[in-house]
Enzyme design. Structure first.
Site, short mmCIF file in Angstrom:
data_model
loop_
_atom_site.label_atom_id
_atom_site.label_comp_id
_atom_site.label_asym_id
_atom_site.label_seq_id
_atom_site.Cartn_x
_atom_site.Cartn_y
_atom_site.Cartn_z
N LYS A 1 19.85 56.05 30.73
CA LYS A 1 21.03 56.05 29.85
C LYS A 1 20.97 54.94 28.80
CE LYS A 1 23.94 58.28 33.30
NZ LYS A 1 22.81 58.61 34.17
N SER B 1 16.64 49.30 35.32
CA SER B 1 17.41 49.85 34.21
C SER B 1 17.58 51.36 34.41
CB SER B 1 16.73 49.55 32.87
OG SER B 1 17.58 49.87 31.79
N VAL C 1 19.61 58.99 40.78
CA VAL C 1 19.04 58.86 42.12
C VAL C 1 19.87 59.67 43.10
CG1 VAL C 1 18.42 57.27 43.95
CG2 VAL C 1 18.14 56.58 41.57
N LEU C 2 19.21 60.61 43.77
CA LEU C 2 19.90 61.50 44.70
C LEU C 2 20.51 60.73 45.85
CD1 LEU C 2 17.35 64.42 45.04
CD2 LEU C 2 19.65 64.59 44.12
#
Length: 625
Positions: A416, A413, A454-455
């Protein structure tokens, strides 16, 4: 003469062969002279020419057979030295064999004294390797005479630091001067390492002030993240380029080359302290199990697949609807990870018949459900797709897992989903509530993991900024105050596996995301890393918040708090429990309106299920009045 040494042309092989043969002759003569104190007896003086011819012919044959003269001299390295040692060993072994043959089958005399063979062995190695190293050294020194000197500082005083210094001094294209080594542990004494002074980390700024430093290279991987970030900020202040080394396991043939020293990237700047996993617990949860990963070709799904390979699952079922990314993932599993216990399935999680067949065929023990639509503006404009994939798709996979008595279901998940302000977040929150409700049936352990951005994942801000910088700008940010939490992909997936192993069922695990980052600061640092100056070389532009976008993300809702786990970076969110009958009925009602494709009807029903869903910067704000 200088032109000869600075030329990029290769020395003809016949010249190298001739020099090697001359060195061999010199070596055997010197060995005789040394053995007999420079006073040869008549016996050997009369036969010295025969011995020279024997050495010449033997070495010529072995040189031709082994091609020891074929290397490019200016690139002489360890492997070339080893080759020379082996060649000299072969030839001197032949001398010994000739000696024994002469003694036992001919004159009962040794042709070459064994002591001379031993001396020749070491002298030949010295001459042949010395010649190559001499030419190599002269070549690099001559090439560096007219080059502009670039001063470098190396952070570290370990073996990698010394290796880095030697690689730089050998670089044929740029004349580097290593100005200083920096001791990150602060001994307080100015010593020397490989002929270069090293200083305490606290003295780095004074080194920058004293010398015009071009680059700083991070060679010590063990320094703390905080130290690294302070060093990088200081480099930015003094306009010093920052480079870093690859991991030693990635060095080519175990040797570092200058081309492998790379620019530091934004992931390095946001790096946090490494996560310590309970690998025994994860392995116990995965060993010899059949694991299904949905959305397996995506950024998160593929990394979960790669990390699962370490824990020896019986089988990984790799499921996604994207054909080409699945093919690429399969190649990487085979070639990079050497893993073959997998099955590639092309399928859509919203197709119940297809999913039923997958579960019937493979009967997975654990499901990692990463298949989802995640882009906020896209889902704000397409609520029916958010409903179809994020809610209905999750329901289909979860219901099927329950029907086939799967041991565990782990859903990926997002932050947000907390107090959602957009359709995407709301769809994920409804999916969370639904699988928590299924836990009340107590067959399959349903677990949720919730984390932030997530980069480097597909569609994330980092690739977007990189593209804009490469195109010359402007770099676009929606709002000067917008902040986000970030994790790198491996870190996020490690925590997913750890939370999955910890989960007993019904938990929503949240991760310690560290501090949030201002996106505008991220953009500015990426511009600095690219070597450009903001306002001079490239511009920054604010475009306004996108539909459904928050200024600040949250990991917990207002009425939630956390419980600790055995892992300090993983907590359990205490959430309210929903009546199962009510949730199931509302979810089915919501899915039933999918056929109408009425955006306002879909979003209106979502808001009934989640009263805290308040739209922002969206056409659906009218539904909140």
């Amino acid at each position: 003469m200088l032109k000869f040494f600075t030329s990029n042309k290769h020395t003809p092989r016949w010249i190298v062969l001739t020099i090697d043969l001359a060195a061999s002759v010199m070596s055997i003569v010197f060995a005789f002279l040394l053995r007999f104190n420079f006073d040869l007896t008549n016996e050997y003086f009369d036969r010295i020419w025969q011995i020279i011819i024997l050495v010449f012919v033997t070495r010529l044959i072995v040189f031709l057979l082994t091609h020891s003269y074929a290397g490019i001299i200016r690139f002489t390295g360890t492997k070339d030295a080893i080759r020379i040692i082996l060649v000299i060993t072969y030839t001197n072994a032949i001398y010994i064999a000739i000696n024994y043959s002469s003694f036992f089958f001919a004159h009962q005399k040794y042709i070459i004294p064994f002591s001379v063979i031993l001396i020749d062995y070491f002298v030949s190695i010295f001459l042949l390797t010395g010649f190559r190293l001499f030419v190599k050294t002269v070549y690099y020194e001559a090439n560096n005479l007219f080059k502009e000197e670039k001063r470098v500082v190396i952070l570290g005083i370990n073996e990698d630091a010394v290796t880095t210094k030697r690689v730089l001094t050998r670089d044929p294209k740029i004349k580097y001067k290593v100005e200083a080594f920096i001791d990150p542990y602060g001994t307080g004494k100015k010593k020397q390492l490989d002929g270069i002074k090293f200083y305490k980390l606290s003295e780095l700024e004074s080194v920058f002030k004293k010398s015009d430093i071009y680059e700083l290279i991070l060679s010590d991987k063990s320094i703390s993240t905080l130290q690294k970030q302070k060093v990088i900020d200081l480099c930015f202040e003094y306009d010093v380029n920052v480079l870093t080394l690859p991991d030693a396991k990635d060095w080519i043939n175990g040797e570092l080359t200058y081309r492998q020293i790379r620019k530091i990237n934004i992931e390095d700047l946001l790096e946090r302290e490494p996560i310590k996993l309970d690998e025994k617990q994860i392995k116990k949860d995965i060993l010899n199990k059949t694991i299904l990963v949905t959305g397996a070709a995506g950024s998160i799904g593929s990394e979960i697949v790669f990390q699962l390979t370490r824990f020896q699952p019986k089988m990984i079922i790799v499921l996604d609807q994207a054909e080409s990314p699945l093919y690429n993932l399969e190649l990487e599993l085979k070639e990079k990870y050497g893993f073959h216990n997998y099955e590639i399935i092309i399928g859509d999680v919203t197709n119940p018949v297809r999913m039923q067949k997958v579960f019937e065929t493979f009967k997975p023990d654990t499901i990692y459900h990463a298949a989802a639509y995640k882009h906020v503006p896209m889902m704000e404009n397409n609520p029916s797709e958010a409903l179809r994939v994020n809610i209905s798709g999750t329901k289909i996979i979860a219901d099927t897992a329950l029907a086939f008595n799967a041991a565990k279901f782990v859903m990926i998940s997002t932050d947000k989903a907390v107090n959602p302000t957009n359709v995407m977040g709301a769809s994920k929150r409804i999916a969370e509530i639904y699988i928590q409700t299924l836990q009340q049936q107590n067959k399959t352990a349903f677990v949720t993991t919730r984390f932030g951005n997530v980069l480097g994942s597909n569609g994330s801000v980092i690739p977007r900024f990189t593209q804009q910088i490469e195109e010359g700008g402007p770099v676009t940010v929606t709002h000067p105050e917008i902040t986000r939490y970030f994790m790198n992909i491996p870190e996020a997936c490690q925590l997913v596996l750890q939370a999955g192993a910890l989960g007993k069922g019904g938990e929503i695990f949240i991760f310690d995301m560290g501090k949030s980052f201002k996106i505008v600061n991220l953009a500015k640092k990426m511009i600095q890393l690219s070597g450009l100056k903001l306002g001079t070389d490239i511009n920054l532009k604010f475009t306004g918040l996108r539909p459904g976008e928050k200024l600040y993300e949250e990991l917990l809702a207002d009425k939630e708090n956390t419980l600790p786990t055995v892992h300090k970076k993983i907590m359990i969110a205490k959430t309210r429990q929903y009546p199962a009958d009510e949730v199931i009925a509302q979810t089915e009602q919501l899915i039933s309106v999918l056929k109408n494709h009425d955006n306002f009807e879909i979003v209106g029903l979502m808001k009934q299920i989640i009263p805290e869903f308040i739209s922002k910067n969206s056409v659906y704000e009218t539904l909140d009045k």
